[in-house]
Scaffold this motif. Structure first.
Motif, PDB file in Angstrom:
ATOM      1  N   TRP A   1       0.632  -1.340  -0.071  1.00  0.00           N
ATOM      2  CA  TRP A   1       0.077  -0.040   0.182  1.00  0.00           C
ATOM      3  C   TRP A   1       0.974   1.273  -0.005  1.00  0.00           C
ATOM      4  CZ3 TRP A   1       1.299   2.535   4.326  1.00  0.00           C
ATOM      5  CH2 TRP A   1       1.929   1.979   5.439  1.00  0.00           C
ATOM      6  N   SER A   2       0.179   2.365  -0.338  1.00  0.00           N
ATOM      7  CA  SER A   2       0.822   3.617  -0.256  1.00  0.00           C
ATOM      8  C   SER A   2      -0.058   4.813   0.264  1.00  0.00           C
ATOM      9  CB  SER A   2       1.737   4.129  -1.626  1.00  0.00           C
ATOM     10  OG  SER A   2       1.947   5.135  -1.625  1.00  0.00           O
ATOM     11  N   GLY A   3       0.432   5.798   0.973  1.00  0.00           N
ATOM     12  CA  GLY A   3      -0.631   6.850   1.493  1.00  0.00           C
ATOM     13  C   GLY A   3       0.295   7.846   2.085  1.00  0.00           C
ATOM     14  N   VAL A   4      -0.573   8.676   2.924  1.00  0.00           N
ATOM     15  CA  VAL A   4      -0.101  10.015   3.477  1.00  0.00           C
ATOM     16  C   VAL A   4      -0.576   9.901   5.242  1.00  0.00           C
ATOM     17  CG1 VAL A   4      -0.427  12.200   3.785  1.00  0.00           C
ATOM     18  CG2 VAL A   4      -0.371  11.333   1.473  1.00  0.00           C
ATOM     19  N   VAL A   5       0.475  10.060   5.881  1.00  0.00           N
ATOM     20  CA  VAL A   5       0.098  10.001   7.328  1.00  0.00           C
ATOM     21  C   VAL A   5      -0.810  11.168   7.754  1.00  0.00           C
ATOM     22  CG1 VAL A   5       1.215  10.211   9.691  1.00  0.00           C
ATOM     23  CG2 VAL A   5       2.480   9.031   7.965  1.00  0.00           C
ATOM     24  N   VAL A   6      -1.971  10.753   8.464  1.00  0.00           N
ATOM     25  CA  VAL A   6      -2.884  11.693   8.870  1.00  0.00           C
ATOM     26  C   VAL A   6      -2.947  11.767  10.621  1.00  0.00           C
ATOM     27  CG1 VAL A   6      -4.340  11.629   7.044  1.00  0.00           C
ATOM     28  CG2 VAL A   6      -4.831  10.136   8.738  1.00  0.00           C
ATOM     29  N   LYS A   7      -2.080  10.738  11.186  1.00  0.00           N
ATOM     30  CA  LYS A   7      -2.351  11.082  12.701  1.00  0.00           C
ATOM     31  C   LYS A   7      -1.260   9.968  12.951  1.00  0.00           C
ATOM     32  CE  LYS A   7      -5.293  10.089  16.813  1.00  0.00           C
ATOM     33  NZ  LYS A   7      -6.540   9.857  17.091  1.00  0.00           N
ATOM     34  N   LYS A   8      -0.614  10.265  14.128  1.00  0.00           N
ATOM     35  CA  LYS A   8       0.268   9.517  14.975  1.00  0.00           C
ATOM     36  C   LYS A   8      -0.182   9.379  16.217  1.00  0.00           C
ATOM     37  CE  LYS A   8       4.680  10.632  14.851  1.00  0.00           C
ATOM     38  NZ  LYS A   8       5.828  11.274  14.680  1.00  0.00           N
ATOM     39  N   SER A   9       0.104   8.092  16.908  1.00  0.00           N
ATOM     40  CA  SER A   9      -0.332   7.729  17.999  1.00  0.00           C
ATOM     41  C   SER A   9       0.596   6.667  18.864  1.00  0.00           C
ATOM     42  CB  SER A   9      -1.938   7.408  18.313  1.00  0.00           C
ATOM     43  OG  SER A   9      -1.930   5.944  17.373  1.00  0.00           O
ATOM     44  N   ARG A  10       0.608   6.620  19.964  1.00  0.00           N
ATOM     45  CA  ARG A  10       1.210   5.569  20.656  1.00  0.00           C
ATOM     46  C   ARG A  10       0.382   5.131  22.072  1.00  0.00           C
ATOM     47  NH1 ARG A  10       6.791   9.019  22.216  1.00  0.00           N
ATOM     48  NH2 ARG A  10       5.517  10.545  23.446  1.00  0.00           N
TER      49      ARG A  10
ATOM     50  N   LEU B   1       0.281   4.623  13.304  1.00  0.00           N
ATOM     51  CA  LEU B   1      -0.263   5.597  12.335  1.00  0.00           C
ATOM     52  C   LEU B   1      -1.268   5.341  11.589  1.00  0.00           C
ATOM     53  CD1 LEU B   1       3.203   5.659  10.093  1.00  0.00           C
ATOM     54  CD2 LEU B   1       2.776   7.035  11.968  1.00  0.00           C
ATOM     55  N   GLU B   2      -2.155   6.456  11.563  1.00  0.00           N
ATOM     56  CA  GLU B   2      -3.328   6.414  10.625  1.00  0.00           C
ATOM     57  C   GLU B   2      -3.011   7.145   9.478  1.00  0.00           C
ATOM     58  OE1 GLU B   2      -7.811   7.950  10.214  1.00  0.00           O
ATOM     59  OE2 GLU B   2      -6.908   8.079  12.314  1.00  0.00           O
ATOM     60  N   VAL B   3      -3.260   6.199   8.318  1.00  0.00           N
ATOM     61  CA  VAL B   3      -2.666   6.473   6.836  1.00  0.00           C
ATOM     62  C   VAL B   3      -3.894   6.276   6.157  1.00  0.00           C
ATOM     63  CG1 VAL B   3      -1.233   5.856   4.795  1.00  0.00           C
ATOM     64  CG2 VAL B   3      -0.099   5.370   7.255  1.00  0.00           C
ATOM     65  N   GLN B   4      -4.198   7.547   5.279  1.00  0.00           N
ATOM     66  CA  GLN B   4      -4.936   7.693   4.449  1.00  0.00           C
ATOM     67  C   GLN B   4      -4.312   7.031   2.984  1.00  0.00           C
ATOM     68  OE1 GLN B   4      -7.129  11.181   4.033  1.00  0.00           O
ATOM     69  NE2 GLN B   4      -8.614  10.339   2.186  1.00  0.00           N
TER      70      GLN B   4
END
Length: 67
Positions: free
Chosen positions: A7-16, A28-31
């Motif tokens: 897959w390929s996309g853009v990071v929209v959110k980081k969490s831990r 990562l939440e990736v669109q």
């Protein structure tokens, strides 16, 4: 998402979080390029490199990488 998926996309959110109380998980939440959003578990070094808006991709059977 299986490790065999590409897959390929853009990071929209980081969490831990410490879901099990002992291990710190970085996600990562990736669109994805197709428009859907996917939560992805990533290694610490990659998580530290990425910011919201960065491109990330994954080849089948490999770990995600910054693009």
């Amino acid at each position: 998402m299986a490790n065999e998926d590409a897959w390929s996309g853009v990071v929209v959110k980081k969490s831990r979080a410490m879901f099990d109380g002992s291990n710190l998980y970085r996600r990562l939440e990736v669109q994805l390029d197709g428009g859907e959003k996917q939560n992805v578990k990533v290694p610490r070094d990659l998580w530290k490199q990425l910011e919201v808006g960065d491109r990330v991709s994954k080849e089948a059977g490999a770990d995600p990488v910054r693009r």
